[in-house]
Write a protein that holds these residues in place. Structure first.
Motif, short mmCIF file in Angstrom:
data_model
loop_
_atom_site.label_atom_id
_atom_site.label_comp_id
_atom_site.label_asym_id
_atom_site.label_seq_id
_atom_site.Cartn_x
_atom_site.Cartn_y
_atom_site.Cartn_z
N HIS A 1 6.37 -5.46 1.83
CA HIS A 1 5.07 -5.98 2.16
C HIS A 1 5.10 -7.66 2.18
N GLN A 2 4.19 -8.07 3.35
CA GLN A 2 4.16 -9.63 3.70
C GLN A 2 2.86 -9.90 3.06
N ILE A 3 1.88 -9.11 3.17
CA ILE A 3 0.41 -9.30 2.63
C ILE A 3 0.07 -7.95 1.64
N VAL A 4 -0.64 -8.41 0.63
CA VAL A 4 -1.24 -7.35 0.07
C VAL A 4 -2.84 -7.73 0.04
N LEU A 5 -3.50 -6.65 0.33
CA LEU A 5 -4.93 -6.62 0.05
C LEU A 5 -5.22 -6.10 -1.09
N ALA A 6 -6.04 -6.50 -1.75
CA ALA A 6 -6.46 -5.98 -3.24
C ALA A 6 -8.05 -6.17 -3.48
N THR A 7 -8.50 -4.97 -3.85
CA THR A 7 -9.97 -4.80 -4.12
C THR A 7 -10.33 -5.89 -5.32
N GLY A 8 -11.49 -6.26 -5.26
CA GLY A 8 -11.87 -6.94 -6.48
C GLY A 8 -12.51 -8.37 -6.19
N PRO B 1 -7.21 -2.67 -9.57
CA PRO B 1 -7.51 -2.62 -8.14
C PRO B 1 -6.84 -1.55 -7.31
N THR B 2 -7.35 -1.30 -5.99
CA THR B 2 -6.69 -0.65 -5.06
C THR B 2 -6.11 -1.46 -4.11
N LEU B 3 -4.74 -1.06 -3.95
CA LEU B 3 -4.00 -2.05 -3.14
C LEU B 3 -3.44 -1.52 -1.61
N VAL B 4 -3.34 -2.32 -0.63
CA VAL B 4 -2.94 -1.97 0.56
C VAL B 4 -1.85 -2.84 0.88
N ASN C 1 -7.55 -11.07 -2.62
CA ASN C 1 -8.68 -10.14 -3.02
C ASN C 1 -9.61 -10.24 -2.00
N VAL C 2 -10.29 -8.82 -1.53
CA VAL C 2 -11.13 -8.58 -0.72
C VAL C 2 -12.29 -7.67 -1.20
N THR C 3 -13.30 -7.75 -0.36
CA THR C 3 -14.70 -7.25 -0.83
C THR C 3 -14.54 -5.82 -0.08
N ASP C 4 -14.28 -5.78 1.33
CA ASP C 4 -14.36 -4.58 1.89
C ASP C 4 -12.83 -4.13 2.42
N LEU C 5 -12.24 -3.43 1.59
CA LEU C 5 -10.66 -2.91 1.82
C LEU C 5 -10.46 -2.31 3.21
N ALA C 6 -11.46 -1.37 3.49
CA ALA C 6 -11.12 -0.73 4.81
C ALA C 6 -11.19 -1.66 6.11
N ARG C 7 -12.18 -2.43 5.90
CA ARG C 7 -12.57 -3.32 6.86
C ARG C 7 -11.43 -4.29 7.16
N MET C 8 -10.93 -4.81 6.04
CA MET C 8 -9.77 -5.64 6.18
C MET C 8 -8.52 -5.11 6.67
N GLU C 9 -8.30 -3.81 6.16
CA GLU C 9 -7.08 -3.00 6.55
C GLU C 9 -7.32 -2.83 8.06
N ASP C 10 -8.40 -2.40 8.66
CA ASP C 10 -8.42 -2.37 9.71
C ASP C 10 -8.17 -3.42 10.83
N PHE C 11 -8.63 -4.43 10.44
CA PHE C 11 -8.51 -5.95 11.06
C PHE C 11 -7.01 -6.37 11.02
N ALA D 1 -11.36 -17.16 11.71
CA ALA D 1 -11.47 -16.35 10.48
C ALA D 1 -11.48 -14.83 10.50
N ASP D 2 -10.92 -14.31 9.52
CA ASP D 2 -10.77 -13.06 9.57
C ASP D 2 -12.22 -12.41 9.13
N PRO D 3 -12.40 -11.11 8.97
CA PRO D 3 -13.75 -10.55 8.67
C PRO D 3 -14.28 -10.97 7.42
N GLU D 4 -13.45 -11.70 6.56
CA GLU D 4 -14.28 -11.80 5.23
C GLU D 4 -14.01 -13.43 5.13
N GLY D 5 -13.94 -14.28 6.17
CA GLY D 5 -13.62 -15.45 6.38
C GLY D 5 -12.64 -16.38 5.84
N ASN D 6 -11.56 -15.57 5.54
CA ASN D 6 -10.08 -16.16 5.27
C ASN D 6 -9.64 -16.72 6.63
#
Length: 181
Positions: free
Chosen positions: A56-63, A43-46, A14-24, A115-120
């Motif tokens: 997919h190997q990773i799913v980014l999900a809003t929320g 949620p919106t999923l990438v 789960n991510v806060t800023d989907l666009a930023r995480m997708e970009d990274f 750490a990625d942009p959201e601290g993971n």
């Protein structure tokens, strides 16, 4: 009862800023967007992957709520083919402005953590040709010549009880997993 062969497939976060995480994950780590969409009232999923055989190997999900102080994901790990690739990715991530790294050998792998942009916590790693009992953590100079890193890591591993080649270790694991083993 024999347990069917299970293999790890993918991870969702789960991510806060989907666009930023997708970009990274696409621009910096080179994953590709395999799919995207929104679940109705959800949620919106990438969906991201580097393997054409894996949707997919990773799913980014809003929320993910902003300001959450704890993340239950210990790390997201990416395996690279060679030590020179790890050095190249270290330089790439450092050039992105990431300043805090943990660069270690586990004896059986060379790893860089950041750490990625959201601290993971993200791990980039390469398997070594050796096995040494875990856990084991020792810093190493990722910018040293590959031959130097190989020699230093092998000497370190050989000095520890339980040292063996990766091939020997793999053979033992196969024996453990066989129905008669």
């Amino acid at each position: 009862m024999t347990i069917p062969a299970v293999s790890f497939s993918h991870l969702g976060i789960n991510v806060t800023d989907l666009a930023r995480m997708e970009d990274f994950y696409t621009r910096v780590l080179g994953l590709l967007v395999a799919d995207r969409g929104t679940i109705p009232a959800g949620p919106t999923l990438v969906f991201l992957s580097r393997d054409p055989d894996e949707h997919h190997q990773i799913v980014l999900a809003t929320g993910r709520p902003p300001g959450v102080g704890y993340n239950v994901v210990n790390q997201i790990s990416f395996k690279l083919p060679a030590l020179a690739d790890l050095q190249q990715m270290y330089a790439r991530v450092r050039d992105e402005g990431i300043k805090e790294f943990r660069v270690v050998t586990h004896g059986n792998a060379w790893s860089i953590y950041f750490a990625d942009p959201e601290g993971n916590r993200v791990e980039l790693f390469v398997d070594t040709p050796w096995h040494t009992p875990q856990p084991f953590v020792e810093p190493f100079d990722v910018e040293a010549p590959v031959d130097t890193i190989l020699a230093q890591t092998e000497a370190l591993c050989r000095s520890r009880p339980g040292f063996m080649s990766r091939g020997e270790w793999r053979k033992k694991q196969v024996e453990k997993l066989s129905p008669t083993g």
